[in-house]
Design a protein around this motif. Structure first.
Motif, PDB file in Angstrom:
ATOM      1  N   HIS A  99     -13.627  22.826  -7.916  1.00  0.00           N
ATOM      2  CA  HIS A  99     -12.555  22.019  -7.310  1.00  0.00           C
ATOM      3  C   HIS A  99     -12.963  21.627  -5.882  1.00  0.00           C
ATOM      4  CE1 HIS A  99      -8.414  21.117  -5.870  1.00  0.00           C
ATOM      5  NE2 HIS A  99      -8.656  21.962  -4.886  1.00  0.00           N
ATOM      6  N   TYR A 105      -7.720  26.314 -12.428  1.00  0.00           N
ATOM      7  CA  TYR A 105      -7.891  27.564 -11.661  1.00  0.00           C
ATOM      8  C   TYR A 105      -6.544  28.221 -11.365  1.00  0.00           C
ATOM      9  CZ  TYR A 105      -6.988  25.694  -6.875  1.00  0.00           C
ATOM     10  OH  TYR A 105      -6.411  25.148  -5.755  1.00  0.00           O
ATOM     11  N   HIS A 130     -11.199  16.980  -9.634  1.00  0.00           N
ATOM     12  CA  HIS A 130     -10.613  17.779  -8.548  1.00  0.00           C
ATOM     13  C   HIS A 130      -9.204  18.257  -8.960  1.00  0.00           C
ATOM     14  CE1 HIS A 130      -9.957  18.999  -4.372  1.00  0.00           C
ATOM     15  NE2 HIS A 130      -8.848  18.288  -4.349  1.00  0.00           N
TER      16      HIS A 130
HETATM   17 FE   FE2 Z   1      -7.341  22.251  -3.085  1.00  0.00          FE
END
Ligand code: FE2
Length: 172
Positions: free
Chosen positions: A52, A71, A64
């Motif tokens: 990311h 995550y 991104h």
């Molecule tokens: Fe971030």
């Protein structure tokens, strides 16, 4: 009040032994498998968060944002796995040294890969975590450990779905 001998009072203080209907050997085997799952999940979490930060190229925005969703999910997933290990009476591993020994997922690359290589690494990572969870399933099932089986089922669903989504980015 009658005095009790130290021997008679032994066992009345402190925590009683765990007695949830899953034997000691089964609890140890399940906790060991969950420790591998925890290490794999944590390593994949860190890899995804790293990607990311470091992704570049024309797909920057898509990846991104996608990596952030992934995550965040992985970060939330480590806690129930660790707490299931504790509920089975075992210590939860939680250091980089332990995780590097327990994980089947490789450590995060130190040089950021190209965007699509990141996606490839994550496909393999999610599939590796799915294999770790699947390997433990029959152990939990045989021991009548429904909470672990349920947790593994949830993790398998997420990892297999995420692997499919990431894989789709690589297919023509
Ligand atoms: Fe971030």
């Amino acid at each position: 009040m009658a005095k009790t001998s130290p021997k008679a009072s032994a066992g009345r203080t402190g925590a009683p032994p765990i007695n949830i209907g899953i034997g000691e050997k089964d609890r140890a085997a399940i906790a060991k498998g969950l420790s591998h799952l925890l290490a794999d999940t944590y390593t994949l979490y860190l890899t995804t968060h790293n990607f990311h930060w470091n992704v570049t190229g024309p797909m920057f925005n898509t990846l991104h944002v996608m990596f952030m969703t992934q995550y965040t999910e992985l970060w939330a997933a480590v806690d129930p796995v660790a707490e299931r290990i504790r509920s089975l009476g075992h210590p939860a591993p939680g250091s980089y040294a332990q995780f590097s020994k327990l994980a089947s997922v490789p450590d995060v690359p130190t040089t950021p890969p190209k965007a699509l290589e990141m996606v490839r690494i994550l496909v393999k990572g999610h599939e590796a975590v799915a294999r770790t969870a699947r390997e433990l399933f029959p152990v939990a099932d045989k021991a009548d450990d429904q909470p672990t089986a349920d947790l593994l089922t949830q993790r398998l669903t997420v990892h297999e779905q995420t692997a499919w989504m990431l894989r789709s980015l690589l297919e023509e």
